[in-house]
Design a protein around this motif. Structure first.
Motif, PDB file in Angstrom:
ATOM      1  N   THR A 119       2.744   8.170   5.991  1.00  0.00           N
ATOM      2  CA  THR A 119       3.882   7.257   5.908  1.00  0.00           C
ATOM      3  C   THR A 119       3.636   6.221   4.812  1.00  0.00           C
ATOM      4  N   PRO A 120       4.703   5.598   4.315  1.00  0.00           N
ATOM      5  CA  PRO A 120       4.520   4.617   3.252  1.00  0.00           C
ATOM      6  C   PRO A 120       3.696   3.398   3.679  1.00  0.00           C
ATOM      7  N   ILE A 121       3.740   3.032   4.947  1.00  0.00           N
ATOM      8  CA  ILE A 121       3.006   1.846   5.386  1.00  0.00           C
ATOM      9  C   ILE A 121       1.673   2.296   5.982  1.00  0.00           C
ATOM     10  N   VAL A 122       0.613   2.201   5.182  1.00  0.00           N
ATOM     11  CA  VAL A 122      -0.737   2.536   5.629  1.00  0.00           C
ATOM     12  C   VAL A 122      -1.683   1.449   5.147  1.00  0.00           C
ATOM     13  N   ARG A 123      -2.701   1.155   5.934  1.00  0.00           N
ATOM     14  CA  ARG A 123      -3.719   0.160   5.576  1.00  0.00           C
ATOM     15  C   ARG A 123      -5.081   0.738   5.950  1.00  0.00           C
ATOM     16  N   ASN A 124      -6.071   0.451   5.123  1.00  0.00           N
ATOM     17  CA  ASN A 124      -7.463   0.825   5.367  1.00  0.00           C
ATOM     18  C   ASN A 124      -7.655   2.326   5.504  1.00  0.00           C
ATOM     19  N   MET A 125      -6.879   3.115   4.757  1.00  0.00           N
ATOM     20  CA  MET A 125      -7.055   4.564   4.791  1.00  0.00           C
ATOM     21  C   MET A 125      -8.440   4.904   4.254  1.00  0.00           C
ATOM     22  N   PRO A 126      -9.145   5.822   4.911  1.00  0.00           N
ATOM     23  CA  PRO A 126     -10.484   6.182   4.447  1.00  0.00           C
ATOM     24  C   PRO A 126     -10.458   6.742   3.023  1.00  0.00           C
ATOM     25  N   GLU A 127     -11.363   6.242   2.199  1.00  0.00           N
ATOM     26  CA  GLU A 127     -11.525   6.724   0.830  1.00  0.00           C
ATOM     27  C   GLU A 127     -13.012   6.801   0.537  1.00  0.00           C
ATOM     28  N   ASN A 128     -13.505   8.004   0.329  1.00  0.00           N
ATOM     29  CA  ASN A 128     -14.905   8.243  -0.020  1.00  0.00           C
ATOM     30  C   ASN A 128     -15.848   7.679   1.038  1.00  0.00           C
ATOM     31  N   ALA A 129     -15.528   7.878   2.308  1.00  0.00           N
ATOM     32  CA  ALA A 129     -16.329   7.355   3.413  1.00  0.00           C
ATOM     33  C   ALA A 129     -17.369   8.382   3.854  1.00  0.00           C
ATOM     34  N   THR A 130     -18.387   7.904   4.548  1.00  0.00           N
ATOM     35  CA  THR A 130     -19.378   8.759   5.189  1.00  0.00           C
ATOM     36  C   THR A 130     -19.213   8.591   6.693  1.00  0.00           C
ATOM     37  N   VAL A 131     -19.045   9.716   7.409  1.00  0.00           N
ATOM     38  CA  VAL A 131     -18.812   9.665   8.846  1.00  0.00           C
ATOM     39  C   VAL A 131     -19.804  10.610   9.522  1.00  0.00           C
ATOM     40  N   ARG A 132     -20.691  10.036  10.306  1.00  0.00           N
ATOM     41  CA  ARG A 132     -21.682  10.826  11.027  1.00  0.00           C
ATOM     42  C   ARG A 132     -21.076  11.371  12.322  1.00  0.00           C
ATOM     43  N   PRO A 133     -21.725  12.334  12.954  1.00  0.00           N
ATOM     44  CA  PRO A 133     -21.197  12.867  14.218  1.00  0.00           C
ATOM     45  C   PRO A 133     -20.997  11.750  15.239  1.00  0.00           C
ATOM     46  N   GLY A 134     -19.830  11.716  15.832  1.00  0.00           N
ATOM     47  CA  GLY A 134     -19.497  10.705  16.829  1.00  0.00           C
ATOM     48  C   GLY A 134     -18.933   9.424  16.254  1.00  0.00           C
ATOM     49  N   GLU A 135     -19.088   9.187  14.966  1.00  0.00           N
ATOM     50  CA  GLU A 135     -18.558   7.980  14.346  1.00  0.00           C
ATOM     51  C   GLU A 135     -17.082   8.149  14.022  1.00  0.00           C
ATOM     52  N   SER A 136     -16.428   7.016  13.776  1.00  0.00           N
ATOM     53  CA  SER A 136     -14.997   7.066  13.483  1.00  0.00           C
ATOM     54  C   SER A 136     -14.646   6.056  12.394  1.00  0.00           C
ATOM     55  N   LEU A 137     -13.470   6.254  11.825  1.00  0.00           N
ATOM     56  CA  LEU A 137     -12.890   5.347  10.829  1.00  0.00           C
ATOM     57  C   LEU A 137     -11.555   4.862  11.373  1.00  0.00           C
ATOM     58  N   GLN A 138     -11.329   3.560  11.321  1.00  0.00           N
ATOM     59  CA  GLN A 138     -10.078   3.009  11.824  1.00  0.00           C
ATOM     60  C   GLN A 138      -9.139   2.722  10.667  1.00  0.00           C
ATOM     61  N   PHE A 139      -7.855   3.039  10.857  1.00  0.00           N
ATOM     62  CA  PHE A 139      -6.847   2.730   9.855  1.00  0.00           C
ATOM     63  C   PHE A 139      -5.532   2.448  10.557  1.00  0.00           C
ATOM     64  N   LEU A 140      -4.595   1.873   9.813  1.00  0.00           N
ATOM     65  CA  LEU A 140      -3.280   1.535  10.342  1.00  0.00           C
ATOM     66  C   LEU A 140      -2.238   2.411   9.669  1.00  0.00           C
ATOM     67  N   MET A 141      -1.259   2.858  10.454  1.00  0.00           N
ATOM     68  CA  MET A 141      -0.171   3.666   9.918  1.00  0.00           C
ATOM     69  C   MET A 141       1.071   3.340  10.742  1.00  0.00           C
ATOM     70  N   ALA A 142       2.138   2.917  10.064  1.00  0.00           N
ATOM     71  CA  ALA A 142       3.356   2.511  10.761  1.00  0.00           C
ATOM     72  C   ALA A 142       4.559   3.244  10.177  1.00  0.00           C
ATOM     73  N   PRO A 143       5.499   3.617  11.027  1.00  0.00           N
ATOM     74  CA  PRO A 143       6.700   4.276  10.515  1.00  0.00           C
ATOM     75  C   PRO A 143       7.634   3.247   9.868  1.00  0.00           C
ATOM     76  N   THR A 144       8.524   3.740   9.025  1.00  0.00           N
ATOM     77  CA  THR A 144       9.584   2.903   8.467  1.00  0.00           C
ATOM     78  C   THR A 144      10.900   3.547   8.860  1.00  0.00           C
ATOM     79  N   PHE A 145      11.994   2.874   8.555  1.00  0.00           N
ATOM     80  CA  PHE A 145      13.292   3.428   8.937  1.00  0.00           C
ATOM     81  C   PHE A 145      13.544   4.781   8.281  1.00  0.00           C
ATOM     82  N   GLY A 146      13.133   4.934   7.031  1.00  0.00           N
ATOM     83  CA  GLY A 146      13.368   6.177   6.315  1.00  0.00           C
ATOM     84  C   GLY A 146      12.260   7.196   6.489  1.00  0.00           C
ATOM     85  N   ASN A 147      11.091   6.770   6.941  1.00  0.00           N
ATOM     86  CA  ASN A 147       9.954   7.664   7.069  1.00  0.00           C
ATOM     87  C   ASN A 147       9.288   7.492   8.436  1.00  0.00           C
TER      88      ASN A 147
END
Length: 169
Positions: A119-147
């Motif tokens: 969606t157009p409204i995203v924050r903190n999307m993972p970019e070039n991250a390292t994620v070990r087994p069991g670990e996670s990455l948090q990000f925000l994603m919100a809908p808009t009226f058109g998307n």
């Protein structure tokens, strides 16, 4: 001055008061959003520093093993488990917050989510991250009226040439 004029001026003053209150509230919300972005960026930078420290300590351990004459070093987490050892799960952590979790047995490096399919409204999307087994990455994603929210996010990491679809919960 007639009664209609007084009512008009009262309406103008009320409208002006509402406009000022709305402006003040929007500035406050913008300041809060800026502070949240700064805090989340600091968290990302701290996670990257931790990842580098772990990788450095692993390299040092492998170097020490090689110095002691051991011919076979243990496999690194990214290599153990064979192909397909990295698996993803998406968890909802609030109204617009999501966790992308590595539920596989190997470490994924160079992880990023394809922004073009989100969606157009995203924050903190993972970019070039390292994620070990069991670990996670948090990000925000919100809908808009058109998307509206997509049905999935598309994840790519080193060793995985094509994006993999991870369904939204």
């Amino acid at each position: 001055m007639e009664a209609g004029d007084i009512a008009t001026w009262v309406g103008v003053l009320i409208t002006l008061g509402i406009s000022v209150a709305t402006y003040v509230q929007s500035r406050r919300q913008a300041r809060i959003a800026d502070e949240a972005n700064i805090a989340s960026q600091e968290q990302v930078e701290a996670a990257q520093r931790r990842a580098v420290a772990v990788e450095d300590s692993l390299a040092e351990a492998l170097r020490l093993l090689a110095e002691r004459g051991l011919t076979e070093a243990p496999p690194t987490p990214a290599m153990s488990g064979g192909p397909g050892a990295v698996r993803w799960n998406l968890e909802r952590r609030g109204k617009h917050s999501y966790l992308l979790r590595n539920v596989g047995t190997a470490t994924a490096t160079g992880v990023h989510v394809d922004r073009n399919r989100a969606t157009p409204i995203v924050r903190n999307m993972p970019e070039n991250a390292t994620v070990r087994p069991g670990e996670s990455l948090q990000f925000l994603m919100a809908p808009t009226f058109g998307n509206p929210l997509p049905g999935e996010v598309w994840v790519v990491w080193e060793g995985q040439p094509e994006a993999i679809s991870v369904p939204l919960p």
